[in-house]
Design an enzyme around this catalytic site. Structure first.
Site: not given
Length: 471
Positions: A131, A213
């Site tokens: 990510c 995230h």
């Protein structure tokens, strides 16, 4: 979703690698040899990275993009000069009700038109732990190439993935050896051990309840887009006013987003901006200041020389002409030029210090990266083995254990003391019933003999002192 196997994954891997022929069991490594992985496990071997602007800046350099840096944003209201995009990182303990509300809020702005999606670089995160790289690429590959030099690796990736679906773009990222090796070269040793212990099917960015995230915010064609690799579609937050900058729109979106999140769940976050390398602007400004310094200094010397010749009686002397239109000799005296030259010297010194500070920051980024990625296990094991061989390890352990035992013993004693104090305080409120048996016997004997109860030694001394004063 596993990137290994499948026709689309193999096609994306070949395209992203630039049609480079690699053996199925080949070992991929960085230039320093610090990171190696079998080709068969390329997509499954990505490691977890920390959220650090220095790490991200060095990672961009390893990607081949040298004119960019990443800065942490502490104040949303503070203006940021020429950002390419923002990366929003949040630590999120997932709850179904709060998750549902955020999804309902963002579902209305999903861009589902395939032609619109293919016109931008939007990749789904199909490779665990990738990510951080996804967030950087979502910003860089949506920038104007005239303003940003991507380098060979990223330029090839952008060209060959044009027109691919978001899933295949994610597979292309995961199967690009240069990106995987650069990514893993900045991971801590603990991340590798965690990956070996949990297996490649678990991602801290996707599959765990408590997750870090990354989400990217980028201006594309006059619209603010939010690119989240865990969402099925990109999100369009709309445009901004003609009198505004796109960062003003971003601030409003972030303020609303943080209000929703903090109202429903525990969220910890940080915000980073992808900006041009500050050293480039400082170097350009220094070059301009030094050019102006040379012009002013030369004009001042000519003016002083002309004044000296005029004072010596040479009537043919003329005031000097300047080499550029920056200064007009008739508009400035020697004192004005000296003051201007002093200001230029000050500006040059300030910018030289800024350039030195930026270079020192880059150096510290490398030092921190070396400390972060170094494996200290061998040193610690060797050090403990030497202490054990010298017979001092047990003594050191016992010395460090004794204070904890003392603290626990003192805590127990304090608890006992508090309990006894509470009991005595409660007993004093019961009046005569709290008297001890010995005191009750003394009072009864005194009453039987017709005497008043005996005074305490303190009271007896006090009475003697009063008698002495009367005498």
């Amino acid at each position: 979703m596993n990137a290994a196997g499948g026709g689309s994954g193999a096609q994306a891997a070949g395209v992203a690698a630039g049609n480079i022929s690699l053996s199925h069991n080949a070992l991929l490594s960085t230039a320093s040899g610090a990171t190696t992985m079998p080709m068969a496990q390329l997509a499954d071997g990505w490691l977890e990275l920390e959220s650090d602007p220095g790490l991200f800046t060095l990672l961009l350099k390893d990607f081949g993009c040298h004119d960019v840096q990443v800065e942490e944003v502490y104040d949303l209201q503070k203006p940021i000069e020429s950002p390419y995009g923002f990366i929003f990182l949040f630590r999120w303990i997932e709850e179904r009700r709060a998750r549902r509300k955020i999804v309902e809020t963002t579902a209305e702005i999903f861009v589902k038109d395939e032609e619109a999606i293919s016109s931008i670089f939007f990749a789904q995160q199909v490779v665990p732990n990738s990510c951080a790289t996804h967030a950087l690429l979502s910003v860089l590959l949506n920038c104007n190439e005239n303003n940003l030099q991507l380098g060979d690796t990223l330029s090839r990736l952008k060209t060959h993935t044009k027109g691919m679906s978001p899933e295949n773009k994610g597979l292309a990222i995961g199967n690009t050896p240069e990106l995987a090796c650069a990514h893993n070269s900045h991971a801590m040793p603990q991340a590798r051990r965690r990956l070996e212990r949990t297996g490649a099917g678990v991602s801290s960015c996707r599959f765990t309840g408590e997750a870090f995230h990354f989400v990217s915010f980028v201006p594309i064609n006059g619209q603010l887009f939010e690119l989240d690799g865990l969402k099925p579609y990109p999100m369009n937050h709309g445009g901004w006013e003609d009198s505004e900058d796109w960062t003003d729109k971003f601030r409003r979106v972030m303020a609303e987003r943080l209000g929703i999140a903090t109202g429903e769940q525990d969220i910890r976050f940080n915000l980073m901006a992808v900006v041009p390398d500050r050293r480039i602007a400082i170097t350009h400004k220094l070059k301009m200041l030094r050019t102006n310094q040379a012009i002013v200094s030369g004009t001042l010397q000519k003016l002083l020389k002309a004044d000296e010749q005029g004072e010596s009686g040479n009537g043919d002397s003329q005031r000097p002409d300047t080499p550029t239109t920056l200064l007009e000799p008739s508009a400035f005296t020697a004192r004005d030029l000296q003051s201007l030259l002093k200001n230029l010297d000050t500006e040059i010194a300030i910018n030289e210090q800024h350039l030195t500070d930026e270079n020192d920051r880059r150096h510290m980024f490398k030092v921190d990266a070396s400390r972060r990625t170094h494996n200290y296990d061998k040193f610690i094991c060797t050090f403990l083995s030497m202490l054990a061989h010298q017979g001092v390890l047990g003594e050191l352990v016992s010395q460090h254990l004794l204070p904890s035992k003392k603290v626990s013993g003192q805590g127990a004693a304090n608890r006992i003391s508090k309990q006894s104090n509470t009991a005595s305080a409660g007993g004093s409120t019961t009046g005569a019933s709290a008297s001890t048996p010995k005191t009750q016997q003394q009072q009864a004997a005194a009453a039987k003999n017709g005497k008043s109860p005996s005074k305490t030694p303190g009271r007896r001394r006090k009475g003697r002192n009063k008698c002495r004063k009367r005498k």
